[in-house]
Write an enzyme that holds these catalytic residues in place. Structure first.
Site, PDB file in Angstrom:
ATOM      1  N   ARG A  49      67.724  81.579  12.323  1.00 21.10           N
ATOM      2  CA  ARG A  49      66.648  80.616  12.068  1.00 21.10           C
ATOM      3  C   ARG A  49      65.852  81.149  10.882  1.00 21.10           C
ATOM      4  O   ARG A  49      66.053  82.271  10.432  1.00 21.10           O
ATOM      5  CB  ARG A  49      65.797  80.325  13.316  1.00 21.10           C
ATOM      6  CG  ARG A  49      65.587  81.398  14.318  1.00 21.10           C
ATOM      7  CD  ARG A  49      64.745  82.559  13.854  1.00 21.10           C
ATOM      8  NE  ARG A  49      63.514  82.108  13.245  1.00 21.10           N
ATOM      9  CZ  ARG A  49      62.826  82.815  12.378  1.00 21.10           C
ATOM     10  NH1 ARG A  49      63.240  84.025  11.984  1.00 21.10           N
ATOM     11  NH2 ARG A  49      61.699  82.366  11.839  1.00 21.10           N
ATOM     12  N   ASP A 240      59.528  75.295   5.453  1.00 24.44           N
ATOM     13  CA  ASP A 240      60.880  74.759   5.637  1.00 24.44           C
ATOM     14  C   ASP A 240      61.189  73.663   4.633  1.00 24.44           C
ATOM     15  O   ASP A 240      62.342  73.383   4.351  1.00 24.44           O
ATOM     16  CB  ASP A 240      61.058  74.259   7.064  1.00 24.44           C
ATOM     17  CG  ASP A 240      61.264  75.442   7.976  1.00 24.44           C
ATOM     18  OD1 ASP A 240      60.300  76.204   8.186  1.00 24.44           O
ATOM     19  OD2 ASP A 240      62.407  75.639   8.427  1.00 24.44           O
TER      20      ASP A 240
HETATM   21  O1  MRU Z   1      62.140  77.205  13.723  1.00 24.15           O
HETATM   22  P1  MRU Z   1      62.284  78.376  12.814  1.00 24.15           P
HETATM   23  O2  MRU Z   1      62.094  79.689  13.491  1.00 24.15           O
HETATM   24  O3  MRU Z   1      63.561  78.301  11.997  1.00 24.15           O
HETATM   25  O4  MRU Z   1      61.078  78.189  11.798  1.00 24.15           O
HETATM   26  C1  MRU Z   1      60.926  79.105  10.750  1.00 24.15           C
HETATM   27  C2  MRU Z   1      59.707  78.840   9.964  1.00 24.15           C
HETATM   28  O5  MRU Z   1      58.960  77.920  10.223  1.00 24.15           O
HETATM   29  C3  MRU Z   1      59.462  79.710   8.802  1.00 24.15           C
HETATM   30  O6  MRU Z   1      58.095  79.820   8.548  1.00 24.15           O
HETATM   31  C4  MRU Z   1      60.137  79.089   7.562  1.00 24.15           C
HETATM   32  O7  MRU Z   1      61.485  78.848   7.784  1.00 24.15           O
HETATM   33  C5  MRU Z   1      59.983  79.947   6.376  1.00 24.15           C
HETATM   34  S1  MRU Z   1      60.834  81.454   6.624  1.00 24.15           S
HETATM   35  C6  MRU Z   1      61.188  82.275   5.351  1.00 24.15           C
END
Ligand code: MRU
Length: 372
Positions: A49, A240
């Site tokens: 993730r 994201d």
């Molecule tokens: O649901 P996740 O754990 O994949 O969410 C990750 C995030 O929200 C991070 O802040 C984002 O991907 C940036 S990470 C470099």
């Protein structure tokens, strides 16, 4: 001690290797995935993730697609790659790095000078390796630029996990923390636990403890109190997806942090590679927000914390309007408002760099791609 390097995503023995982030902090395990469907499932289940890590996993999955394709001609192989891309992109809809990486893989195949199946297979692995290596280099550059914004002795509030585990290595917002530490700046991090998946408690705390960086884990609900009482000098997070106007989609809870930070005149920095910037979307309202299962809210480690059958709403991300952001740190430099201009400049510079690097790779001996 600073960053304790971990490679969250890599290629080995014709498999996509992923640190199983569901098992941290208790168990450090690396799983191998040999099919596109298995990688898509691992992304959906959050074995891997974090937007850039998902992107790299998707890129290597496209190599698997090329290897497993029964096609004997280029048209057949490209059709299989397009099918793989559609399956992978659907696994996590908010993180644009995934569709960015699979699009870049497809483009590399479509642009190949020698489109024979064997050459394309080797060339795709080169492209996926390049995406992975670039990610680490990009994170280092963002760390450098971001650290210039952070004073010695700063107390930083960080949301979710944006470190080595969320990328191929080093991290985005946490990369800034690692860069500060490498430069000898004494920073302290307030680590939001980040309900419901607890990426802060499970992953960021694990990374920072290994790196020896001063930190305290806090319940998400403590953040406002810390900001109002003068205990936070800057809020740092990743993203994201960033829309063309600078609106930022990030882990649920980010919006609340940014609003409270603004109210308390605390700078807010999003640290994002340009692969996270989606210029096709005018603003954050157009960013698709992933909804995840109710079990993420009703259960912790399989233990129920809510009554059976309770109705749940579980959006995994929220959008922070750009007016709450002080700056967006990218690998091309720090973008300030108006973000519609500065982000476009950063994205154009990054695209030119990627194209030049691809040309250079092609010109190297054996640069047409070698099957590994
Ligand atoms: O649901 P996740 O754990 O994949 O969410 C990750 C995030 O929200 C991070 O802040 C984002 O991907 C940036 S990470 C470099």
């Amino acid at each position: 001690m600073t960053n304790q390097s971990v490679r969250a995503v890599f290629w080995e023995n014709r498999q996509v290797m992923l640190i199983d982030q569901r098992r941290l902090p208790g168990t450090f395990a690396v799983n191998g995935y040999a099919t596109v469907a298995a990688v898509a499932e691992a992304i959906q289940a959050m074995v891997v993730r974090g937007a850039p890590a998902i992107g790299a996993a998707g890129a290597y999955a496209m190599v698997l697609a090329a290897h497993s394709s029964p096609a004997h001609d280029t048209a057949g192989l490209l059709a299989d790659l397009r099918r793989a891309k559609a399956l992978l992109d659907a696994a996590r809809p908010t993180a644009v790095n995934l569709s960015w990486a699979t699009a870049r893989m497809l483009d590399a195949a479509e642009q190949a000078a020698d489109p024979s199946v064997a050459v394309l297979q080797g060339l795709l692995l080169d492209e996926a390796d390049a995406i992975a290596e670039e990610d680490v280099a990009i994170n280092r550059r963002m760390g450098f630029y971001g650290a210039e914004l952070i004073a010695d002795g700063a107390n930083l509030l960080h949301h979710c996990n944006t470190g080595a585990l969320a990328t191929v290595d080093f991290g985005t917002a946490l990369g800034v923390v690692y860069a500060c530490a490498e430069q000898g700046k004494r920073v302290h991090v307030w680590v939001d636990e980040t309900r419901p998946r607890l990426q802060g408690a499970r992953l960021t705390a694990w990374e920072l403890l290994r790196a020896g960086i001063p930190m305290h884990l806090i319940a998400d609900n403590s953040a406002g109190h810390l900001m109002r009482t003068g205990q936070v000098d800057a809020v740092l997070f990743g993203a994201d997806r960033v829309a063309a106007n600078g609106d930022v989609a990030n882990k649920i809870g980010t919006y609340k942090l940014a609003v409270v930070a603004c109210e308390n005149r605390i700078p807010v920095y999003a640290v994002v590679p340009t692969s996270t910037v989606d210029l096709t979307l005018a603003d954050g309202d157009q960013i698709p927000i992933e909804e995840r299962s109710s079990e993420e809210v009703t259960h912790i480690d399989g233990v129920a914390i809510a009554p059976d059958g309770v109705p749940v709403y579980n959006p995994a991300f929220d959008v922070t309007p750009h007016r709450y952001l002080t700056a967006i740190v990218t690998e091309e430099g720090v973008c300030f408002p108006p973000f519609a201009v500065s982000l476009r400049q950063a994205k154009t510079a990054a695209e030119a760099r990627i194209a030049a690097q691809r040309r250079q790779r092609r010109e190297l001996p054996g640069g047409g791609g070698v099957v590994r």
